[in-house]
Design a protein around this motif. Sequence first.
Motif, PDB file in Angstrom:
ATOM      1  N   ASN A 116       0.805  -1.225   0.000  1.00 19.36           N
ATOM      2  CA  ASN A 116       0.000   0.000   0.000  1.00 19.36           C
ATOM      3  C   ASN A 116       0.834   1.269   0.000  1.00 19.36           C
ATOM      4  O   ASN A 116       0.486   2.241  -0.655  1.00 19.36           O
ATOM      5  CB  ASN A 116      -0.941   0.026   1.207  1.00 19.36           C
ATOM      6  CG  ASN A 116      -1.985  -1.048   1.127  1.00 19.36           C
ATOM      7  OD1 ASN A 116      -2.316  -1.520   0.049  1.00 19.36           O
ATOM      8  ND2 ASN A 116      -2.484  -1.453   2.274  1.00 19.36           N
ATOM      9  N   ASN A 117       1.918   1.310   0.754  1.00 21.20           N
ATOM     10  CA  ASN A 117       2.665   2.555   0.863  1.00 21.20           C
ATOM     11  C   ASN A 117       3.910   2.620  -0.014  1.00 21.20           C
ATOM     12  O   ASN A 117       4.572   3.645  -0.051  1.00 21.20           O
ATOM     13  CB  ASN A 117       3.036   2.848   2.321  1.00 21.20           C
ATOM     14  CG  ASN A 117       3.949   1.814   2.919  1.00 21.20           C
ATOM     15  OD1 ASN A 117       4.484   0.955   2.232  1.00 21.20           O
ATOM     16  ND2 ASN A 117       4.128   1.889   4.220  1.00 21.20           N
ATOM     17  N   SER A 118       4.241   1.567  -0.724  1.00 19.68           N
ATOM     18  CA  SER A 118       5.437   1.602  -1.564  1.00 19.68           C
ATOM     19  C   SER A 118       5.121   1.813  -3.037  1.00 19.68           C
ATOM     20  O   SER A 118       6.017   1.888  -3.855  1.00 19.68           O
ATOM     21  CB  SER A 118       6.257   0.325  -1.390  1.00 19.68           C
ATOM     22  OG  SER A 118       5.515  -0.782  -1.798  1.00 19.68           O
ATOM     23  N   VAL A 119       3.851   1.920  -3.357  1.00 17.15           N
ATOM     24  CA  VAL A 119       3.445   2.153  -4.738  1.00 17.15           C
ATOM     25  C   VAL A 119       2.947   3.578  -4.856  1.00 17.15           C
ATOM     26  O   VAL A 119       2.170   4.046  -4.032  1.00 17.15           O
ATOM     27  CB  VAL A 119       2.330   1.161  -5.159  1.00 17.15           C
ATOM     28  CG1 VAL A 119       1.856   1.442  -6.563  1.00 17.15           C
ATOM     29  CG2 VAL A 119       2.815  -0.264  -5.023  1.00 17.15           C
ATOM     30  N   THR A 120       3.405   4.267  -5.861  1.00 17.04           N
ATOM     31  CA  THR A 120       2.972   5.624  -6.076  1.00 17.04           C
ATOM     32  C   THR A 120       1.491   5.653  -6.424  1.00 17.04           C
ATOM     33  O   THR A 120       1.023   4.846  -7.211  1.00 17.04           O
ATOM     34  CB  THR A 120       3.772   6.273  -7.228  1.00 17.04           C
ATOM     35  OG1 THR A 120       5.157   6.157  -6.926  1.00 17.04           O
ATOM     36  CG2 THR A 120       3.409   7.714  -7.416  1.00 17.04           C
ATOM     37  N   GLU A 121       0.790   6.583  -5.797  1.00 15.25           N
ATOM     38  CA  GLU A 121      -0.634   6.703  -6.083  1.00 15.25           C
ATOM     39  C   GLU A 121      -0.840   7.150  -7.521  1.00 15.25           C
ATOM     40  O   GLU A 121      -0.104   7.980  -8.041  1.00 15.25           O
ATOM     41  CB  GLU A 121      -1.274   7.742  -5.166  1.00 15.25           C
ATOM     42  CG  GLU A 121      -1.416   7.304  -3.741  1.00 15.25           C
ATOM     43  CD  GLU A 121      -2.155   8.346  -2.921  1.00 15.25           C
ATOM     44  OE1 GLU A 121      -3.010   9.061  -3.476  1.00 15.25           O
ATOM     45  OE2 GLU A 121      -1.855   8.439  -1.733  1.00 15.25           O
ATOM     46  N   THR A 122      -1.862   6.596  -8.128  1.00 14.88           N
ATOM     47  CA  THR A 122      -2.219   7.069  -9.456  1.00 14.88           C
ATOM     48  C   THR A 122      -3.052   8.328  -9.299  1.00 14.88           C
ATOM     49  O   THR A 122      -3.752   8.504  -8.305  1.00 14.88           O
ATOM     50  CB  THR A 122      -3.032   6.004 -10.221  1.00 14.88           C
ATOM     51  OG1 THR A 122      -4.179   5.668  -9.463  1.00 14.88           O
ATOM     52  CG2 THR A 122      -2.201   4.764 -10.482  1.00 14.88           C
ATOM     53  N   TRP A 123      -2.975   9.218 -10.246  1.00 17.80           N
ATOM     54  CA  TRP A 123      -3.711  10.466 -10.156  1.00 17.80           C
ATOM     55  C   TRP A 123      -4.308  10.794 -11.512  1.00 17.80           C
ATOM     56  O   TRP A 123      -3.878  10.268 -12.528  1.00 17.80           O
ATOM     57  CB  TRP A 123      -2.821  11.593  -9.663  1.00 17.80           C
ATOM     58  CG  TRP A 123      -1.695  11.908 -10.591  1.00 17.80           C
ATOM     59  CD1 TRP A 123      -0.482  11.301 -10.658  1.00 17.80           C
ATOM     60  CD2 TRP A 123      -1.691  12.901 -11.618  1.00 17.80           C
ATOM     61  NE1 TRP A 123       0.278  11.842 -11.648  1.00 17.80           N
ATOM     62  CE2 TRP A 123      -0.438  12.834 -12.263  1.00 17.80           C
ATOM     63  CE3 TRP A 123      -2.615  13.828 -12.061  1.00 17.80           C
ATOM     64  CZ2 TRP A 123      -0.097  13.673 -13.320  1.00 17.80           C
ATOM     65  CZ3 TRP A 123      -2.260  14.663 -13.114  1.00 17.80           C
ATOM     66  CH2 TRP A 123      -1.007  14.567 -13.716  1.00 17.80           C
ATOM     67  N   THR A 124      -5.260  11.663 -11.475  1.00 19.92           N
ATOM     68  CA  THR A 124      -5.867  12.134 -12.711  1.00 19.92           C
ATOM     69  C   THR A 124      -5.857  13.651 -12.714  1.00 19.92           C
ATOM     70  O   THR A 124      -5.874  14.278 -11.641  1.00 19.92           O
ATOM     71  CB  THR A 124      -7.338  11.648 -12.855  1.00 19.92           C
ATOM     72  OG1 THR A 124      -8.071  12.094 -11.725  1.00 19.92           O
ATOM     73  CG2 THR A 124      -7.398  10.135 -12.943  1.00 19.92           C
ATOM     74  N   LEU A 125      -5.828  14.222 -13.856  1.00 26.76           N
ATOM     75  CA  LEU A 125      -5.822  15.667 -13.994  1.00 26.76           C
ATOM     76  C   LEU A 125      -7.225  16.201 -13.741  1.00 26.76           C
ATOM     77  O   LEU A 125      -8.188  15.801 -14.394  1.00 26.76           O
ATOM     78  CB  LEU A 125      -5.354  16.049 -15.405  1.00 26.76           C
ATOM     79  CG  LEU A 125      -5.236  17.533 -15.699  1.00 26.76           C
ATOM     80  CD1 LEU A 125      -4.234  18.193 -14.769  1.00 26.76           C
ATOM     81  CD2 LEU A 125      -4.817  17.743 -17.139  1.00 26.76           C
ATOM     82  N   ASP A 126      -7.360  17.099 -12.765  1.00 19.97           N
ATOM     83  CA  ASP A 126      -8.652  17.667 -12.396  1.00 19.97           C
ATOM     84  C   ASP A 126      -8.693  19.115 -12.867  1.00 19.97           C
ATOM     85  O   ASP A 126      -8.076  19.995 -12.274  1.00 19.97           O
ATOM     86  CB  ASP A 126      -8.847  17.590 -10.897  1.00 19.97           C
ATOM     87  CG  ASP A 126     -10.197  18.128 -10.445  1.00 19.97           C
ATOM     88  OD1 ASP A 126     -11.045  18.419 -11.315  1.00 19.97           O
ATOM     89  OD2 ASP A 126     -10.382  18.275  -9.232  1.00 19.97           O
ATOM     90  N   LEU A 127      -9.398  19.355 -13.940  1.00 20.51           N
ATOM     91  CA  LEU A 127      -9.509  20.706 -14.489  1.00 20.51           C
ATOM     92  C   LEU A 127     -10.815  21.393 -14.074  1.00 20.51           C
ATOM     93  O   LEU A 127     -11.130  22.448 -14.597  1.00 20.51           O
ATOM     94  CB  LEU A 127      -9.422  20.651 -16.015  1.00 20.51           C
ATOM     95  CG  LEU A 127      -8.103  20.124 -16.573  1.00 20.51           C
ATOM     96  CD1 LEU A 127      -8.162  20.002 -18.082  1.00 20.51           C
ATOM     97  CD2 LEU A 127      -6.948  21.013 -16.167  1.00 20.51           C
ATOM     98  N   SER A 128     -11.509  20.842 -13.103  1.00 18.14           N
ATOM     99  CA  SER A 128     -12.797  21.398 -12.717  1.00 18.14           C
ATOM    100  C   SER A 128     -12.677  22.784 -12.093  1.00 18.14           C
ATOM    101  O   SER A 128     -13.617  23.564 -12.133  1.00 18.14           O
ATOM    102  CB  SER A 128     -13.516  20.456 -11.751  1.00 18.14           C
ATOM    103  OG  SER A 128     -12.769  20.334 -10.559  1.00 18.14           O
ATOM    104  N   ARG A 129     -11.527  23.121 -11.535  1.00 15.46           N
ATOM    105  CA  ARG A 129     -11.347  24.433 -10.900  1.00 15.46           C
ATOM    106  C   ARG A 129     -10.712  25.467 -11.797  1.00 15.46           C
ATOM    107  O   ARG A 129     -10.495  26.607 -11.407  1.00 15.46           O
ATOM    108  CB  ARG A 129     -10.510  24.273  -9.638  1.00 15.46           C
ATOM    109  CG  ARG A 129     -11.189  23.403  -8.599  1.00 15.46           C
ATOM    110  CD  ARG A 129     -10.379  23.350  -7.350  1.00 15.46           C
ATOM    111  NE  ARG A 129     -10.958  22.356  -6.438  1.00 15.46           N
ATOM    112  CZ  ARG A 129     -10.381  21.940  -5.346  1.00 15.46           C
ATOM    113  NH1 ARG A 129      -9.203  22.402  -5.017  1.00 15.46           N
ATOM    114  NH2 ARG A 129     -10.968  21.058  -4.587  1.00 15.46           N
ATOM    115  N   VAL A 130     -10.377  25.071 -13.002  1.00 14.12           N
ATOM    116  CA  VAL A 130      -9.757  25.998 -13.938  1.00 14.12           C
ATOM    117  C   VAL A 130     -10.862  26.821 -14.584  1.00 14.12           C
ATOM    118  O   VAL A 130     -11.845  26.290 -15.081  1.00 14.12           O
ATOM    119  CB  VAL A 130      -8.938  25.236 -15.013  1.00 14.12           C
ATOM    120  CG1 VAL A 130      -8.363  26.205 -16.036  1.00 14.12           C
ATOM    121  CG2 VAL A 130      -7.842  24.421 -14.348  1.00 14.12           C
ATOM    122  N   GLY A 131     -10.730  28.113 -14.567  1.00 16.25           N
ATOM    123  CA  GLY A 131     -11.822  28.963 -15.051  1.00 16.25           C
ATOM    124  C   GLY A 131     -11.493  29.662 -16.253  1.00 16.25           C
ATOM    125  O   GLY A 131     -11.410  30.053 -17.222  1.00 16.25           O
TER     126      GLY A 131
END
Length: 78
Positions: free
Chosen positions: A63-78
């Motif tokens: 659980n702690n030795s694998v980098t978390e996957t992430w996604t690009l969140d553009l919901s706050r970009v105006g």
Amino acid sequence: MDTQTETLAEEELAAITGYQLPSKQIQWLSMNGWQYVLTRSRRPIVGRVYARLKLAGVSPSANNSVTETWTLDLSRVG
């Protein structure tokens, strides 16, 4: 600029264990509960992320030795 590999260099492993001889490094790693693999020439190989966690006092796990996957969140970009 030095680039780091996924595994510790021989000098880094010697600095952590305090030993130059691979047989002594293996003995130290085993006595201190470190996981490692051996090369064909019987040299220990330790992963860089694993070593960082161990040196930080964190018990490495899946659980702690694998980098978390992430996604690009553009919901706050105006």
